[in-house]
Enzyme design. Sequence first.
Site, PDB file in Angstrom:
ATOM      1  N   SER A  12       0.797  -1.226   0.000  1.00  0.00           N
ATOM      2  CA  SER A  12       0.000   0.000   0.000  1.00  0.00           C
ATOM      3  C   SER A  12       0.829   1.275   0.000  1.00  0.00           C
ATOM      4  O   SER A  12       0.360   2.320  -0.444  1.00  0.00           O
ATOM      5  CB  SER A  12      -0.923   0.014   1.222  1.00  0.00           C
ATOM      6  OG  SER A  12      -0.161  -0.060   2.419  1.00  0.00           O
ATOM      7  N   GLU A 192      -6.039   9.189  11.711  1.00  0.00           N
ATOM      8  CA  GLU A 192      -4.745   9.262  12.394  1.00  0.00           C
ATOM      9  C   GLU A 192      -3.878   8.109  11.895  1.00  0.00           C
ATOM     10  O   GLU A 192      -3.413   7.262  12.649  1.00  0.00           O
ATOM     11  CB  GLU A 192      -4.920   9.226  13.911  1.00  0.00           C
ATOM     12  CG  GLU A 192      -5.621  10.462  14.468  1.00  0.00           C
ATOM     13  CD  GLU A 192      -5.605  10.499  15.987  1.00  0.00           C
ATOM     14  OE1 GLU A 192      -5.059   9.558  16.602  1.00  0.00           O
ATOM     15  OE2 GLU A 192      -6.129  11.471  16.550  1.00  0.00           O
ATOM     16  N   HIS A 196       0.149   5.257   5.995  1.00  0.00           N
ATOM     17  CA  HIS A 196      -0.109   5.672   4.614  1.00  0.00           C
ATOM     18  C   HIS A 196       0.121   7.170   4.454  1.00  0.00           C
ATOM     19  O   HIS A 196      -0.233   7.966   5.317  1.00  0.00           O
ATOM     20  CB  HIS A 196      -1.536   5.292   4.213  1.00  0.00           C
ATOM     21  CG  HIS A 196      -1.766   3.816   4.267  1.00  0.00           C
ATOM     22  ND1 HIS A 196      -2.438   3.210   5.310  1.00  0.00           N
ATOM     23  CD2 HIS A 196      -1.384   2.825   3.428  1.00  0.00           C
ATOM     24  CE1 HIS A 196      -2.479   1.905   5.097  1.00  0.00           C
ATOM     25  NE2 HIS A 196      -1.846   1.639   3.969  1.00  0.00           N
TER      26      HIS A 196
END
Length: 727
Positions: A12, A192, A196
């Site tokens: 990711s 939060e 990422h």
Amino acid sequence: MKPIRLFIAGDSTAAFYPQERSPMAGWGQMIGRYFTSSVNVVNEARNGRSSKSFIDEGHLNRIVDAMAEGDYLLIQFGHNDQKLEKERRTEPFGSYQMYLKMYIDAARDAGAIPILLTPVQRRQFDDMGTFVPSHGEYPEAVRQLAQKEGVACIDLCALSGQRLVSLGSDGSKSLFVRLRPDEHPNYPNGSEDDTHFNESGAREIALLVREGLMRAGLPISDYLTRENPIPHWVMPEVLLPDIPDRTFRLTDFGAVGDGLTDNTGAFRRAIQACSEAGGGKLIIPPGIWLTGPLKLASRLELHTEEGAVVRFSTMFDDYPLISSSYEGIGAVRCQSPLDAEEQVHIAITGKGVFDGGGDAWRPVKKGKMTELQWKQLLRGGGTTDEEGDMWWPSEAAMQGSAIVDRLNREGVKDVSAFMPARDYLRPNLLSFRRCRNILLDGPTFQNSPAWCLHPWASKHVTIRNVTVRNPWYSQNGDGLDLDSCSYAVVEHCTFDVGDDAICLKSGKDEAGRMLGLPCEYVTIKNCVVYHGHGGFTIGSEMSGGVRYVSLSDCTFIGTDIGIRFKSARGRGGIVENISISRIRMIDIPGEAISFNLFYEGMEGSGVAQHEKKPVNEGTPIFRNIEIIDVSCTGAKTALLINGLPEMPLEQLYVHNVTAAAEQGVVCHHAKRLVLEQIDLRVKDGPLVILDQCEQVELIRLYEAGAAADERHVLIKGACSAAVDAIR
């Protein structure tokens, strides 16, 4: 030459995210901007995948089927290899290395070049603010495998860790998806996320990957473009006012909301009571509350309930003259309806309306009205100038300019000496001078005598969810002028005004340079402008400097100019480190993007000149500016640059701009200019005109979606010999 393809297999942190996940972004969707058009990035990274599950789900096979000799494969896993689920879990010096070797072998079998990357660090700091590494033995496993297999390794774990340490616990938050509730429509509950990246963070990590490729010395590094002109900067936290939990109601102080009763005394008594109690919220209920100007106090919140209209007096005698600031210099002005000086913790909130009664003050140009409107205006009183082209509310207002000019030339400081010109010295609706911790949240501010909102020399300014309205014909009818302010956030606001809508300033000429208060650390996002001379403007009063500014996700509809930078010789000052992204524009009569150092009304009347003048303290400098992801449907010119011959606009990076305009790009006197992925639909002339420009890169230039070439570019002037070929 056959394009080189750069495949990405990863998790990711490298993945591509659609608009509905914005501002989340992976470094893989940013890395392409740092290559020339000879490199195509194929990003196959997937959210939540480990080195094992990526293969098990068939993603590596898809890459293998497409990969050919001469291509490259970037391989980055580790975040999800640490998970406990058997579908993803690998052991660092066992199955993790085994799976990574499968990627290496697959690339080599296809004739491609594999490159290993260690996993990028998460943002982890302990209670003492010390950085805590997040990947255990996995980075070392990658390093050892790369050495054993003889493949290049980008140690992104070390590079990203160094960057996080340099930014610190608080500063590093700016790289990740950390949002307050309702700050972004895609994350209504806030976020939060310390894993990422946001778009700024993804660009930062992509630059680290770029650095790693350059260090590796691979042939693909020959196709890397210049480094991003904008250095990474951290937006400090903008502090909100601290208002005591104490309420007062305006009606308890004798106010009557009938639109006829003068409530000036009631307002002043209420503000005084609130101040003497140590601060609190003054509630203004539904009604029409007529009042004179109000002087606000520290720790005061004016809260307008829905249906409340605060209408300020149109009687000039109600407005005392004070020493203030206007158009970048110290000036005597009428006290503003909403006025504060050297106060802290001030808020104006709610869903009400503040009306400045500006129609009683403003001069009006005949050319801005229909014949019927002009006749109606004349029947209402006032006077006109000798030519009959300008209406003034009174003879004193019309003569005021000459009086003020004479007093200023004579150096008169006595405020009372300016009384004969009071009708001319119209106030801004809101003037906050040298204040801190300001919040404007919710109300409509409209019909100002001059500028609408004017915080000057103030710090920690938050303006959100407000509507700013001035008639389109209003003289000096600016919406918001952030003037020599530091640490400001403007978001989710709507503007429909008669001059520049969102404007950053920092003083004028020598006075501004001597004061030396830059406008800095400003974030503007998710705003809409329906009318204005400029949707977003810097200048022309920018003598104290403007720097560290981010403008994003805004829409400009029918503004005279969209993104507007303006100045002139004599101003001085430096405008730098400006980042603009994701701007949408429709029906722009002038330029979609404009840099004009021959500002209209100054030397040259807005037209570029080629005679060099000596560089001195009055020479303005514009540099280090990026404009990314802009679309414009309808404009006179897509991009105009009128730089100074003695001080060209320097290091401007324009990426991914699509525009339909009468003219394309017209540049005079620019240096180190990059135009990348520009798609233009123009009616007349070439796509790009470069006149006296140096060190220009044109990368992926298109006409209506089709690739353009040198035939679409007109180069003029001796300095333009340094223009690179279109790539």
